[in-house]
Design a protein around this motif. Structure first.
Motif, short mmCIF file in Angstrom:
data_model
loop_
_atom_site.label_atom_id
_atom_site.label_comp_id
_atom_site.label_asym_id
_atom_site.label_seq_id
_atom_site.Cartn_x
_atom_site.Cartn_y
_atom_site.Cartn_z
N ILE A 212 -3.06 6.96 4.39
CA ILE A 212 -4.06 7.80 3.75
C ILE A 212 -3.63 9.25 3.93
CG2 ILE A 212 -6.48 8.53 3.73
CD1 ILE A 212 -7.19 5.81 4.97
N LYS A 213 -3.73 10.02 2.89
CA LYS A 213 -3.27 11.41 2.95
C LYS A 213 -3.99 12.18 4.06
CE LYS A 213 -2.03 11.79 -1.95
NZ LYS A 213 -2.27 12.49 -3.22
N ASP A 214 -3.21 12.92 4.85
CA ASP A 214 -3.79 13.71 5.93
C ASP A 214 -4.80 14.73 5.42
OD1 ASP A 214 -2.36 12.41 7.89
OD2 ASP A 214 -0.78 13.92 8.04
N ILE B 86 0.83 -1.19 0.00
CA ILE B 86 0.00 0.00 0.00
C ILE B 86 0.88 1.26 0.00
CG2 ILE B 86 -1.85 -1.22 1.21
CD1 ILE B 86 -1.03 0.44 3.73
N PRO B 87 0.31 2.42 -0.27
CA PRO B 87 1.10 3.66 -0.24
C PRO B 87 1.75 3.88 1.13
CG PRO B 87 -1.01 4.06 -1.30
CD PRO B 87 -1.08 2.67 -0.71
N ASN B 88 2.93 4.46 1.13
CA ASN B 88 3.64 4.88 2.33
C ASN B 88 4.04 3.74 3.26
OD1 ASN B 88 4.81 7.09 3.68
ND2 ASN B 88 3.16 7.15 5.16
N VAL B 89 4.15 2.52 2.72
CA VAL B 89 4.57 1.40 3.56
C VAL B 89 6.09 1.23 3.52
CG1 VAL B 89 4.46 -0.47 1.86
CG2 VAL B 89 3.84 -0.94 4.24
N GLY B 90 6.77 1.98 2.66
CA GLY B 90 8.23 1.98 2.64
C GLY B 90 8.85 1.27 1.46
N ASN C 90 7.46 10.69 3.12
CA ASN C 90 6.53 10.25 4.15
C ASN C 90 5.11 10.59 3.74
OD1 ASN C 90 5.94 9.02 6.58
ND2 ASN C 90 5.81 10.97 7.67
N ARG C 91 4.88 10.53 2.42
CA ARG C 91 3.55 10.81 1.90
C ARG C 91 3.20 9.71 0.89
NH1 ARG C 91 1.68 16.04 2.01
NH2 ARG C 91 0.81 15.84 -0.09
N PRO C 92 1.94 9.26 0.94
CA PRO C 92 1.54 8.24 -0.02
C PRO C 92 1.51 8.77 -1.44
CG PRO C 92 -0.35 8.99 1.27
CD PRO C 92 0.87 9.62 1.88
N GLY C 93 1.74 7.87 -2.39
CA GLY C 93 1.56 8.24 -3.80
C GLY C 93 2.79 8.76 -4.48
N VAL C 94 4.01 8.52 -3.93
CA VAL C 94 5.22 9.02 -4.55
C VAL C 94 5.61 8.22 -5.78
CG1 VAL C 94 7.69 9.38 -4.22
CG2 VAL C 94 6.09 10.06 -2.43
N LEU D 249 -4.92 2.99 8.98
CA LEU D 249 -4.22 3.54 7.83
C LEU D 249 -4.03 5.05 7.99
CD1 LEU D 249 -6.02 1.50 5.04
CD2 LEU D 249 -3.63 1.26 5.75
N GLY D 250 -5.00 5.71 8.61
CA GLY D 250 -4.86 7.12 8.89
C GLY D 250 -3.78 7.38 9.94
N PHE D 251 -3.76 6.57 11.00
CA PHE D 251 -2.76 6.73 12.06
C PHE D 251 -1.34 6.66 11.50
CE2 PHE D 251 -5.91 4.53 15.17
CZ PHE D 251 -6.61 5.72 15.34
N THR D 252 -1.10 5.71 10.61
CA THR D 252 0.26 5.46 10.11
C THR D 252 0.63 6.30 8.89
OG1 THR D 252 -0.55 3.60 8.81
CG2 THR D 252 0.30 3.10 11.00
#
Length: 289
Positions: free
Chosen positions: A200-202, A133-137, A155-159, A194-197
């Motif tokens: 999902i985009k803030d 998933i996004p932002n999992v590293g 540290n943002r999803p979707g890079v 997913l929001g905590f970690t």
């Protein structure tokens, strides 16, 4: 937590294309490497993945293992590992873990490699596809595996976008894929995790409510996590909002009019949880079978 849970565009067009890309790429690869977040293994696992990859050999990498607690890591390894799936706990930033991963891929595919050598193929190359998933590293892990700094990280999803083959040591070629979420979150706890970690985009979340829910979860797991970090005492029966106010006062997150600056304290708690400053915390464990 979310501004409007029923109308958030959880499944943009590029994620549907990614799903199609995964299916089309299966015939090109020998093994799937699935990256999960060790703090939320269930929530960070795309339920579509197993259906898509079918019976391909799979290596599950539990990333950010230094952020999940040791007992939680042990329980999840036992839960996830089976005949066709190996599980490793890793830190994507560690070159040492990168070497361990390539060795494990070769070990899982040992029979296939020997079979190809028996056919006269020299310098057998095996192909792996990494999913998550996004932002999992993923990008950080790829940089560690390849010894390069080419994959964009953040540290943002979707890079990560598009399709990339990366050469690794040990005659391994790795197909990178964009992070993929799923069409709809029917489980509110999954969406929260997913929001905590930060998966999902803030920007699409109500940060103040998200932090409040995280505080509530941490109190239920071990209130000492918050007490030790912020130098506070949490009384029995104290509400999560009351704890949030206490943290704000302890850290000076107060506006000029002496009102609590909830945005400031929310960002602080979320940021410190995501960076591991609050300690090693596993937010979920497998359901009892």
């Amino acid at each position: 937590m979310v501004k409007d849970m029923d109308h958030i565009n959880w499944y943009p067009g590029h994620m549907k294309k990614t799903k199609d890309l995964l299916r089309d790429s299966l015939k090109l690869i020998d093994i799937v490497v699935e990256l999960l977040d060790s703090r939320i293994p269930r929530s960070s696992k795309n339920p579509d993945i197993d259906t898509i990859i079918n019976n391909k050999p799979k290596l599950v990498l539990m990333n950010k293992s230094d952020l999940g607690n040791e007992e939680g890591n042990r329980i999840w390894k036992k839960h996830l590992e089976n005949e066709n799936t190996k599980v490793m706990f890793v830190n994507a930033h560690s070159p040492k873990d990168g070497a361990r991963i390539t060795k494990e891929i070769q070990s899982i595919l040992k029979d296939k490699i020997e079979e190809r050598k028996a056919k006269g193929i020299k310098n057998v190359t095996v192909r792996a596809m990494i999913v998550g998933i996004p932002n999992v590293g993923k990008s950080t892990l790829i940089n560690s595996l390849s010894g390069r700094k080419g994959a964009k990280t953040g540290n943002r999803p979707g890079v990560t976008k598009g399709k990339q083959w990366i050469k690794l040591k040990g005659n391994i070629e790795l197909l990178d894929t964009p992070g993929i979420l799923w069409p709809k979150f029917e489980d509110q706890e999954v969406a929260m995790n997913l929001g905590f970690t930060g998966a999902i985009k803030d920007e699409v979340l109500d940060i103040e409510t998200l932090a409040l829910r995280l505080i509530e979860r941490l109190i239920s797991i071990d209130s000492a996590v918050l007490e030790d970090r912020y130098g506070i005492e949490i009384s029995e029966g104290q509400s999560p909002l009351g704890v949030m106010d206490t943290i704000a006062l302890a850290r000076g997150a107060v506006a000029r009019n002496k009102e609590i600056d909830y945005t400031r304290v929310a960002n602080m708690v979320l940021d410190e949880f995501r960076k591991g400053v609050l300690g090693r915390i596993t937010l979920e464990l497998p359901e009892r079978e």
